[in-house]
Write a protein that holds these residues in place. Sequence first.
Motif, short mmCIF file in Angstrom:
data_model
loop_
_atom_site.label_atom_id
_atom_site.label_comp_id
_atom_site.label_asym_id
_atom_site.label_seq_id
_atom_site.Cartn_x
_atom_site.Cartn_y
_atom_site.Cartn_z
N LYS A 3 -2.19 4.31 -2.86
CA LYS A 3 -0.93 4.11 -2.12
C LYS A 3 0.23 4.13 -3.11
CE LYS A 3 -0.92 1.39 1.47
NZ LYS A 3 -1.02 0.20 2.37
N LEU A 4 1.06 5.17 -2.99
CA LEU A 4 2.21 5.33 -3.85
C LEU A 4 3.48 5.06 -3.06
CD1 LEU A 4 1.38 8.61 -5.79
CD2 LEU A 4 1.99 6.45 -6.85
N PRO A 5 4.24 4.02 -3.43
CA PRO A 5 5.50 3.75 -2.72
C PRO A 5 6.45 4.93 -2.78
CG PRO A 5 4.88 1.89 -4.10
CD PRO A 5 3.97 3.01 -4.48
N LYS A 6 6.98 5.32 -1.64
CA LYS A 6 7.84 6.49 -1.58
C LYS A 6 9.09 6.34 -2.45
CE LYS A 6 6.38 8.00 3.03
NZ LYS A 6 6.74 8.19 4.44
N LEU A 7 9.62 5.13 -2.50
CA LEU A 7 10.84 4.91 -3.27
C LEU A 7 10.62 5.11 -4.77
CD1 LEU A 7 12.40 1.76 -1.53
CD2 LEU A 7 13.22 4.13 -1.45
N GLU A 8 9.34 4.97 -5.24
CA GLU A 8 9.05 5.11 -6.67
C GLU A 8 8.88 6.56 -7.10
OE1 GLU A 8 8.95 2.68 -9.01
OE2 GLU A 8 9.70 1.34 -7.43
N VAL A 9 8.70 7.46 -6.15
CA VAL A 9 8.47 8.87 -6.50
C VAL A 9 9.48 9.80 -5.83
CG1 VAL A 9 6.05 8.67 -7.13
CG2 VAL A 9 6.65 8.94 -4.73
N LEU A 10 10.63 9.23 -5.47
CA LEU A 10 11.74 10.03 -4.94
C LEU A 10 12.51 10.65 -6.09
CD1 LEU A 10 13.40 7.97 -2.07
CD2 LEU A 10 12.32 10.20 -1.86
N ILE A 47 -2.60 3.39 -13.62
CA ILE A 47 -1.62 4.44 -13.30
C ILE A 47 -0.87 4.09 -12.02
CG2 ILE A 47 -1.40 6.84 -12.55
CD1 ILE A 47 -3.72 7.45 -14.56
N LEU A 48 -1.60 3.64 -11.00
CA LEU A 48 -0.93 3.29 -9.75
C LEU A 48 0.06 2.15 -9.96
CD1 LEU A 48 -1.36 4.43 -6.80
CD2 LEU A 48 -2.93 5.25 -8.55
N ARG A 49 -0.27 1.22 -10.81
CA ARG A 49 0.63 0.08 -11.06
C ARG A 49 1.90 0.51 -11.77
NH1 ARG A 49 -3.56 -4.87 -12.66
NH2 ARG A 49 -4.13 -5.38 -10.50
N ILE A 50 1.83 1.60 -12.54
CA ILE A 50 3.04 2.12 -13.18
C ILE A 50 4.08 2.49 -12.12
CG2 ILE A 50 3.96 4.10 -14.48
CD1 ILE A 50 1.35 3.99 -16.15
#
Length: 199
Positions: free
Chosen positions: A190-197, A167-170
């Motif tokens: 660790k979820l990159p902010k740009l991926e969940v904006l 899931i994190l790799r998605i």
Amino acid sequence: QRKLESKVSDSEKEDLNFMGNSAKRLTRLMAELSDFFKLGNDLPAREDVDTRHMLQKLVNRVEPVVKETEGEIQLSGNFPKLWAHQELLRTAFSELIDNAINFRGEKALKLDISYSEDKDNHIFSFKDYGMGIHPAYAPKIFRIFYQIDPYASQAGVGIGLAKVRKILRIYRGEAIADGQENEFTQIRLKLPKLEVLHK
């Protein structure tokens, strides 16, 4: 049926119980494998996900276990709203809460769920004080089918944490584990902010 049961020896009963339990385990394994390989396929549209609200609902779900062990689960930090897939995040969070419950050993459940951030990432931390994990095993626990002790009574089928990593790799993120044996296990997402904006 009573006559048949009277003719079955204790040894044969043990064999039958073992076969029955093995069949249940295999059925569970096949179901979880199917879910694992479907992860990330045909994703629904993203939506605003209130991560604190989601986590609180998951904590409420396991409240009977918490009370039974006289334990506690604490949420701390300013949990954000993310533009993400609700079901994926719920699955990842739920797996980590269940993992803390299943591997608490004989101890009362104590789980700290916290949020922090750095310049590029949202960071969710799940730290439990149960059986712990030796640092040498920490990088391996996200491998599919990996089990530190496959014969332990609380052992699963070795897919739950592999699901979390997938899931994190998605979201091009990562799951990181560390700990100390008999002391604690900490898993950080660790979820990159740009991926969940919101886009």
